[in-house]
Design an enzyme around this catalytic site. Structure first.
Site, PDB file in Angstrom:
ATOM      1  N   LYS A   1       0.840  -1.200   0.000  1.00  0.00           N
ATOM      2  CA  LYS A   1       0.000   0.000   0.000  1.00  0.00           C
ATOM      3  C   LYS A   1       0.875   1.251   0.000  1.00  0.00           C
ATOM      4  O   LYS A   1       2.017   1.209   0.457  1.00  0.00           O
ATOM      5  CB  LYS A   1      -0.849   0.026   1.280  1.00  0.00           C
ATOM      6  CG  LYS A   1      -1.980  -0.965   1.331  1.00  0.00           C
ATOM      7  CD  LYS A   1      -2.731  -0.842   2.643  1.00  0.00           C
ATOM      8  CE  LYS A   1      -3.860  -1.857   2.729  1.00  0.00           C
ATOM      9  NZ  LYS A   1      -4.926  -1.650   1.740  1.00  0.00           N
TER      10      LYS A   1
ATOM     11  N   ARG B   1     -10.178 -11.610   1.850  1.00  0.00           N
ATOM     12  CA  ARG B   1     -11.058 -12.634   1.282  1.00  0.00           C
ATOM     13  C   ARG B   1     -10.377 -14.006   1.241  1.00  0.00           C
ATOM     14  O   ARG B   1     -11.050 -15.028   1.287  1.00  0.00           O
ATOM     15  CB  ARG B   1     -11.545 -12.183  -0.103  1.00  0.00           C
ATOM     16  CG  ARG B   1     -10.466 -12.017  -1.125  1.00  0.00           C
ATOM     17  CD  ARG B   1     -10.900 -11.172  -2.315  1.00  0.00           C
ATOM     18  NE  ARG B   1     -10.952  -9.732  -1.997  1.00  0.00           N
ATOM     19  CZ  ARG B   1     -11.316  -8.799  -2.860  1.00  0.00           C
ATOM     20  NH1 ARG B   1     -11.694  -9.119  -4.089  1.00  0.00           N
ATOM     21  NH2 ARG B   1     -11.324  -7.518  -2.503  1.00  0.00           N
TER      22      ARG B   1
HETATM   23  N1  BES Z   1      -8.089  -3.840   4.489  1.00  0.00           N
HETATM   24  C1  BES Z   1      -8.279  -3.385   3.173  1.00  0.00           C
HETATM   25  C2  BES Z   1      -9.588  -2.635   2.964  1.00  0.00           C
HETATM   26  C3  BES Z   1      -9.774  -1.333   3.701  1.00  0.00           C
HETATM   27  C4  BES Z   1      -9.591  -0.133   3.046  1.00  0.00           C
HETATM   28  C5  BES Z   1     -10.194  -1.306   5.008  1.00  0.00           C
HETATM   29  C6  BES Z   1      -9.796   1.058   3.711  1.00  0.00           C
HETATM   30  C7  BES Z   1     -10.390  -0.110   5.675  1.00  0.00           C
HETATM   31  C8  BES Z   1     -10.193   1.071   5.017  1.00  0.00           C
HETATM   32  C9  BES Z   1      -8.277  -4.565   2.218  1.00  0.00           C
HETATM   33  O1  BES Z   1      -7.490  -5.644   2.569  1.00  0.00           O
HETATM   34  C10 BES Z   1      -7.752  -4.073   0.912  1.00  0.00           C
HETATM   35  O2  BES Z   1      -6.622  -3.718   0.853  1.00  0.00           O
HETATM   36  N2  BES Z   1      -8.614  -4.082  -0.124  1.00  0.00           N
HETATM   37  C11 BES Z   1      -8.238  -3.652  -1.414  1.00  0.00           C
HETATM   38  C12 BES Z   1      -8.734  -4.670  -2.394  1.00  0.00           C
HETATM   39  C13 BES Z   1      -8.218  -4.468  -3.799  1.00  0.00           C
HETATM   40  C14 BES Z   1      -6.744  -4.763  -3.848  1.00  0.00           C
HETATM   41  C15 BES Z   1      -8.981  -5.376  -4.715  1.00  0.00           C
HETATM   42  C16 BES Z   1      -8.875  -2.294  -1.652  1.00  0.00           C
HETATM   43  O3  BES Z   1     -10.033  -2.092  -1.238  1.00  0.00           O
HETATM   44  O4  BES Z   1      -8.235  -1.437  -2.222  1.00  0.00           O
HETATM   45 MN    MN Z   2      -5.483  -5.427   1.906  1.00  0.00          MN
END
Ligand code: BES
Ligand code: MN
Ligand code: ZN
Length: 498
Positions: free
Chosen positions: A278, A352
């Site tokens: 990230k 997931r």
């Molecule tokens: N933990 C994150 C989602 C999240 C985002 C939680 C903001 C709380 C606040 C999750 O694991 C994630 O990184 N999701 C990605 C998925 C994508 C790579 C398909 C996302 O939402 O960007």
């Molecule tokens: Mn994630």
């Protein structure tokens, strides 16, 4: 803080801080004002006639009664019009009063609970709402501060009621409210805690400690056991971290119950994104990527203490998602607990992968009447709903209807998104059974479409709490940071379960 319901009046005792709710409509206020000494009612009237205080919602008025009542301060909270007054406005008025009492360094507080439209809510429900809001409004995550701590000075809260019968009913609501608020605070503490403190094994320690304290069963599977069981999602997401994963199982089984419900909570104790790392801005917030798991712990705690007649299982796959030489890589293909294969397109879609194992474990092992999972799963749900509603998707309309109603009552509102079969195409893989990302559009939905493959024959509801679990802005009884969402919602749902 000690909370009591008493058939006293503002005239009968000296509290450090007295508080009262007034409405915009004069008629509704008349009975309240009649209980006040004329000298005090006149002060309120003066503010009203000058237009300084019209009792609109969020408006407040601070009065020094100067002997007209024994208390030294009177705080009046505006509640808007009585016909728009809801259970949650009541929570908010109670919270506003408590926070103000704290800034006054008051020790004893009295709150005159306003009359809601006759019969709209039971006295028990009203008392529970006031209790929860009062306690949760004073929550502070300050365990790591060594100075400038501002602990609450409030030691007692008296709720004024009309008669002894109501007082009895109030006491039940207060007791339930205390139990639930404690569980919510516990959930907030876990989710707020730094990733260096809460990682899979320490989350498991907390779950074990909680289980012991409320007489439920806890089983913690370590990495070897998780591997033996074939939980490829948990193993692969966890393998980039120095902290081994854990699979936490909590079980509350009362002697008599009608239903078996499995709760599954995402327990990513820190989500760096893994190899698909990230951006660094706000990455620290990803310490709360185990909020779903923390909500499951809090819910089991509350349900066991309330002795609800439901067989409740809590499952928390706990991992730390880190980039390293041993981490899972984009392009890897993993085998999940149910034997299906997943192409890992993006290691940041890790939630997931671990939930898939936990859902099929829940279904295969317990055959519950329904599985409900809670997960901070997608940024996309925050784009869709912001911070005011949890995204809800699933295969069981009946449970979703019940959750919607529990959400309206508790104000932990849920909003259903569609799970049409057309979305399944987006997570088809060329090389495996499914892939873990579904492209740019409908991200909250394709995440759920992925999970659906792992629910076995079970009825299932997915709650995406990414937007509701972490607030950037404080509310009346929810501070900045972890909200504790899910506990009040699920306890209410489970209480009404037939
Ligand atoms: N933990 C994150 C989602 C999240 C985002 C939680 C903001 C709380 C606040 C999750 O694991 C994630 O990184 N999701 C990605 C998925 C994508 C790579 C398909 C996302 O939402 O960007
Ligand atoms: Mn994630
Ligand atoms: Zn995550």
């Amino acid at each position: 803080m000690k909370i009591t319901a008493e058939t006293v009046s503002l005239n009968s005792r000296a509290w450090d801080f007295a508080s009262l709710v007034l409405f915009e409509d004069e008629k509704t206020n008349r009975t309240t004002l009649k209980t006040l000494p004329p000298a005090l009612a006149k002060k309120i009237e003066a503010a009203r006639s000058l237009g300084d205080f019209t009792a609109k919602k969020d408006e407040t008025l601070f009065i020094y009664p100067e002997g007209s009542i024994p208390s030294t301060r009177l705080f009046v909270i505006g509640a808007g019009t009585s016909d728009t007054f809801t259970l949650d406005r009541l929570r908010k008025t109670a919270a506003t009063a408590m926070k103000k009492a704290k800034t006054c360094s008051a020790a004893s507080v009295v709150f005159v609970v306003p009359k809601l439209e006759a019969g709209a809510f039971s006295p028990e429900t009203i008392a529970q709402a006031v209790t929860e809001a009062a306690l949760l409004s004073l929550y502070a995550f300050d365990a790591y501060k060594t100075k400038d701590k501002k602990p609450s000075t409030v030691k007692s809260l008296t709720l004024i009621v009309d008669d002894n019968k109501t007082a009895m009913q109030y006491r039940k609501g207060i007791a339930a409210g205390i139990t639930i608020a404690r569980a919510v605070a516990h959930t907030r503490d876990l989710a707020n805690a730094p990733g260096g403190v809460i990682y899979p094994s320490t989350l498991a320690d907390d779950a074990r400690r909680t289980a012991r304290a409320c007489g439920i069963r806890a089983t913690v599977l370590d990495r070897r056991k998780i591997e033996q069981l074939g939980m490829g999602g948990v193993i692969n997401v966890g393998k980039g971290s120095i902290h081994d994963p854990r699979f936490i199982i909590l079980e509350y089984k009362p002697r008599r119950f009608a239903r078996t419900v499995a709760l599954v909570g995402k327990g990513v104790t820190f989500d760096s994104g893994g190899i698909s790392i990230k951006p660094s801005a706000n990455m620290g917030e990803m310490r709360m990527d185990m909020h779903g798991g923390a909500s499951v712990i809090g819910t089991l705690e509350a349900v066991a203490q309330l002795k609800l007649p439901v067989h409740l299982i809590g499952l928390i796959p706990a991992v730390e998602n880190m980039p390293s030489g041993s981490a899972v890589k984009p392009g890897d293909i993993i085998t999940q607990y149910n034997g299906m294969t997943t192409e890992v397109d993006n290691t940041d879609a890790e939630g997931r992968l671990i939930l898939a194992d936990a859902l099929s474990y829940a279904s295969g092992r317990y055959h519950p009447d329904v599985i409900i999972d809670l997960a901070t799963l997608t940024g996309a749900v925050v784009v869709a709903l912001g911070h005011h509603a949890t995204g809800m998707l699933g295969t069981d309309e009946e449970t979703m209807t019940a959750l919607k109603s529990a959400g309206d009552t508790t104000y932990e509102r849920v909003w259903q998104l569609p799970l049409f079969e057309e979305y399944d195409k987006q997570i088809k893989s060329d090389v495996a059974d499914v892939k873990n990302v579904g492209g740019r559009w409908g991200g909250a939905i394709t995440a759920a479409a992925f999970l659906k493959n792992f629910t076995g024959g079970s009825k299932w509801v997915h709650l995406d709490i990414a937007g509701t679990s972490y607030l950037e802005e404080a509310h009346e009884y929810i501070p900045k940071g972890a909200s504790g969402v899910g506990v009040r919602l699920l306890v209410e749902y489970l209480r009404n379960l037939k």
